[in-house]
Design an enzyme around this catalytic site. Structure first.
Site, short mmCIF file in Angstrom:
data_model
loop_
_atom_site.label_atom_id
_atom_site.label_comp_id
_atom_site.label_asym_id
_atom_site.label_seq_id
_atom_site.Cartn_x
_atom_site.Cartn_y
_atom_site.Cartn_z
N HIS A 60 -0.20 2.95 11.47
CA HIS A 60 0.97 3.82 11.47
C HIS A 60 0.90 4.91 12.52
CE1 HIS A 60 -1.90 5.84 8.83
NE2 HIS A 60 -1.19 6.94 8.86
N HIS B 17 -2.87 4.98 14.65
CA HIS B 17 -4.19 4.75 14.06
C HIS B 17 -4.05 3.80 12.89
CE1 HIS B 17 -2.36 8.26 12.12
NE2 HIS B 17 -3.07 7.98 11.02
N HIS C 236 0.87 -1.18 0.00
CA HIS C 236 0.00 0.00 0.00
C HIS C 236 0.90 1.23 0.00
CE1 HIS C 236 -3.77 2.19 1.16
NE2 HIS C 236 -2.89 3.03 1.66
N HIS D 274 -6.10 12.63 13.91
CA HIS D 274 -5.00 11.88 14.49
C HIS D 274 -3.78 12.79 14.41
CE1 HIS D 274 -7.48 8.47 12.61
NE2 HIS D 274 -7.83 8.58 13.87
N TYR E 212 -15.63 5.11 4.09
CA TYR E 212 -14.18 5.05 3.97
C TYR E 212 -13.69 3.61 4.08
CZ TYR E 212 -9.25 5.99 5.03
OH TYR E 212 -7.88 6.00 5.02
#
Length: 443
Positions: free
Chosen positions: A335, A371, A292, A365, A350
């Site tokens: 991350h 998160h 990703h 965040h 989402y």
């Protein structure tokens, strides 16, 4: 007119623009010449921004400004340690002001765009031109005989519900959901709501103007194409009436009166202009092999800081696209980031949150706050059959990302908004899958 950063020329009456110079002794049609500068005179040519306006009356024709009572609006002007809440927790809000949209009609408490602005978070100081603010707007009343301009920074407006019919000194713009509009500092405008009650998000940057991100190894094409940005053509009104001008200055609101419309620009030329962009025209770039890729590949616009590669603010979107990566966990990974990430949802759902993150809501965040995908999303993505699939069809989410540590205003922590205090439970069901005797090597 199409193009990003172009030098445009536009006139509502033929030959209203002076020929060969900017300030002739007498302008055509008896107009006044007025320059609007978006950068210092001495900025290098490639970054210099200014426009010349030819108008019926110059902007200086107004009564003195007086300060609006701070109780009449919800715009914050301080982002110091003692002024707002700096919280390392994951924060999420339910959709803002649902009652206004559900009622879907005017009430005795009609609210226009300016008075419907609520500062949610921010950092820095507009007086030293460094920082940003994030606002939410919920409004249901047109700005009749009222105009607004911001001395502090540029507004990037993201409508979530309802179109914005915007009148500016440069002409008119109709901005719908799934589009954005940028109105640089100093430009006067008025917003009407043809669809009734409206809601959306605003990113305000105090320093550098927004620009297209550098493409680097991507090459010459991709992401937001310059040709897809639209700037209005000249349009004017010769209207004499009591007109209210509201100015945001050093985070405070001031008001002045004048006897004519400020939208009396008959012709203009320059590159300091308002513009809009259709998010559906974004050309996505992504991995076609594995992993990703970082969200920076979805940057539409950026406001750079003094440190190369580090932005005061990036505007990033997550549009519909194909996911084809092999042996890869495809949603956003877990991350902790040295940037602050404010996310909003325009429509749909989402991909990294299966529930709780709703259109018209938001999450924040901040620096190094961990998160990632919620429990349900993690389980599903870890076991999906990795065939090529469409991601985010019918959805548009976005992110305001900043190198600054964002704090939350009193309003953002008050009972006037719906904070999801159980947001942390989105990760509660992530279980221990560790098995020292088992490996996925080779799978």
């Amino acid at each position: 007119m199409k193009g990003f950063g172009n030098h445009f020329s536009s006139e509502a009456l033929q030959d209203a623009l002076p020929k060969g110079q900017n300030t002739p002794q007498k302008c055509p049609y008896g107009l006044y010449a007025e320059q609007l500068s978006g950068t210092a005179f001495t900025v290098d040519r490639k970054n210099n921004q200014r426009s010349w306006l030819y108008r019926i009356r110059p902007s200086v024709c107004h009564q003195p400004f007086t300060k609006l009572d701070s109780k009449s609006h919800h715009i914050a002007n301080k982002f110091g340690i003692g002024d707002i809440h700096h919280i390392p927790n994951q924060i999420r809000w339910s959709p803002f002001n649902k009652l206004l949209l559900e009622d879907n009609k005017k009430t005795s408490n009609d609210i226009d765009f300016v008075h419907g602005l609520h500062t949610l978070a921010g950092a820095g100081d507009p007086t030293i031109k460094n920082g940003l603010a994030i606002h939410i707007y919920t409004a249901n009343a047109n700005m009749d005989n009222t105009a607004f301009y911001n001395s502090d920074g540029d507004f990037l407006i993201v409508p979530q519900h309802g179109r914005l019919d915007i009148i500016t000194e440069f002409g008119c713009l109709m901005v719908a959901s799934n589009e954005i509009v940028v109105i640089p500092r100093g430009i006067r405008y008025s917003i009407n709501f043809p669809d009734g009650p409206s809601r959306g998000y605003v990113l305000e940057v105090f320093g550098n103007h927004f620009e297209l991100p550098d493409l680097g190894p991507i090459g010459a094409n991709g992401l937001a194409n310059p040709r897809d940005f639209l700037t209005p053509v000249a349009s004017f009104e010769e209207k004499e009436c009591d007109y209210t001008i509201i100015n945001k200055y050093a985070g405070q609101l001031f008001v002045s009166k004048q006897d004519h419309s400020p939208f009396d620009v008959v012709a203009w030329h320059g590159n300091y202009v308002p513009y809009k962009y259709d998010l559906g025209k974004f050309n996505t770039v992504n991995s076609v092999s594995f992993d990703h890729i970082d969200p920076s590949i979805f940057t539409v616009l950026t406001s750079k800081s003094a440190f190369p590669g580090t932005a005061i603010a990036d505007f990033v979107i997550f549009p519909p696209r194909w996911a084809v990566q092999e042996h890869t966990f495809r949603p956003p990974y877990f991350h902790r980031n040295c940037m602050s990430e404010f996310m909003g949802l325009i429509s749909g759902a989402y991909e990294a949150k299966s529930e709780g993150f709703l259109p018209g809501g938001a999450s924040l965040h901040s620096h190094m706050t961990p998160h990632g995908p919620d429990s349900a999303t993690f389980e599903k993505a870890s076991n999906d059959d990795l065939k090529p699939v469409r991601v985010a069809d019918g959805t548009m989410s976005f992110m305001f990302e900043s190198s600054l540590m964002l704090g939350i205003t009193e309003w953002g922590m008050s009972n006037q908004v719906d904070i999801q205090h159980d947001y942390w439970k989105a990760w509660k069901e992530l279980r221990n899958n560790f098995d020292a005797n088992k490996s996925t090597k080779g799978q």
